[in-house]
Design an enzyme around this catalytic site. Sequence first.
Site, PDB file in Angstrom:
ATOM      1  N   HIS A  17       0.845  -1.201   0.000  1.00 19.16           N
ATOM      2  CA  HIS A  17       0.000   0.000   0.000  1.00 19.16           C
ATOM      3  C   HIS A  17       0.880   1.251   0.000  1.00 19.16           C
ATOM      4  CE1 HIS A  17      -3.076  -2.565   2.365  1.00 19.16           C
ATOM      5  NE2 HIS A  17      -3.575  -2.403   1.149  1.00 19.16           N
ATOM      6  N   LYS A  41     -18.043  -6.534   8.142  1.00 19.73           N
ATOM      7  CA  LYS A  41     -16.705  -7.104   8.082  1.00 19.73           C
ATOM      8  C   LYS A  41     -16.052  -7.048   9.456  1.00 19.73           C
ATOM      9  CE  LYS A  41     -12.610  -6.865   5.155  1.00 19.73           C
ATOM     10  NZ  LYS A  41     -11.937  -6.163   4.075  1.00 19.73           N
ATOM     11  N   ARG A  90      -1.474  -6.356  -7.890  1.00 20.21           N
ATOM     12  CA  ARG A  90      -0.367  -7.270  -7.584  1.00 20.21           C
ATOM     13  C   ARG A  90      -0.245  -8.393  -8.593  1.00 20.21           C
ATOM     14  NH1 ARG A  90      -2.518  -8.820  -1.810  1.00 20.21           N
ATOM     15  NH2 ARG A  90      -4.295  -8.884  -3.183  1.00 20.21           N
ATOM     16  N   SER A 127      -2.728  -7.564   3.110  1.00 21.25           N
ATOM     17  CA  SER A 127      -3.134  -7.365   4.507  1.00 21.25           C
ATOM     18  C   SER A 127      -3.535  -8.684   5.151  1.00 21.25           C
ATOM     19  CB  SER A 127      -4.289  -6.364   4.594  1.00 21.25           C
ATOM     20  OG  SER A 127      -3.844  -5.083   4.257  1.00 21.25           O
TER      21      SER A 127
END
Length: 150
Positions: A17, A41, A90, A127
């Site tokens: 990030h 979440k 990515r 993450s």
Amino acid sequence: MKKAVFPGSFDPITLGHFDIIERGTKLFDELIIAIGINAEKKYMFPAEIRKKFIEESLQHNPKIKVVTYSGLTIDFCKENKVDYILRGLRNPADFEFEKAIAHTNRHLSSIETVFLLTAARTSYISSSIVRDVIRNNGDYTKLVPKSVRI
């Protein structure tokens, strides 16, 4: 003035990030790091801690603003007069997922999505991997900015 939003949960912010943010500030006059809040979440770190991690690691850059938000990213962009969404890629799976979101956003608004490829040295970091390393008492310090080292 070109403003962009870099949205995400940043649970926690990673060096991947950080790389996208640093490079994004070279493309935009202002970059808003928008920490999305989704009530459904479960996060490892509360929003205020995630915000603190980001602010501490990027305090040297006056182009950056860190906020939390809920709801659609395009609504946040409209409310804040932002024309661009910045996203990092990515791998091919990221591209396919992000492409669908970008097409939807363009269909619902005039907001453009700008993609940056992650640096090779950070392309494996996510993450969720960092959270797993933390949960299992591994050395996560090589994956995150110094501000996240708890």
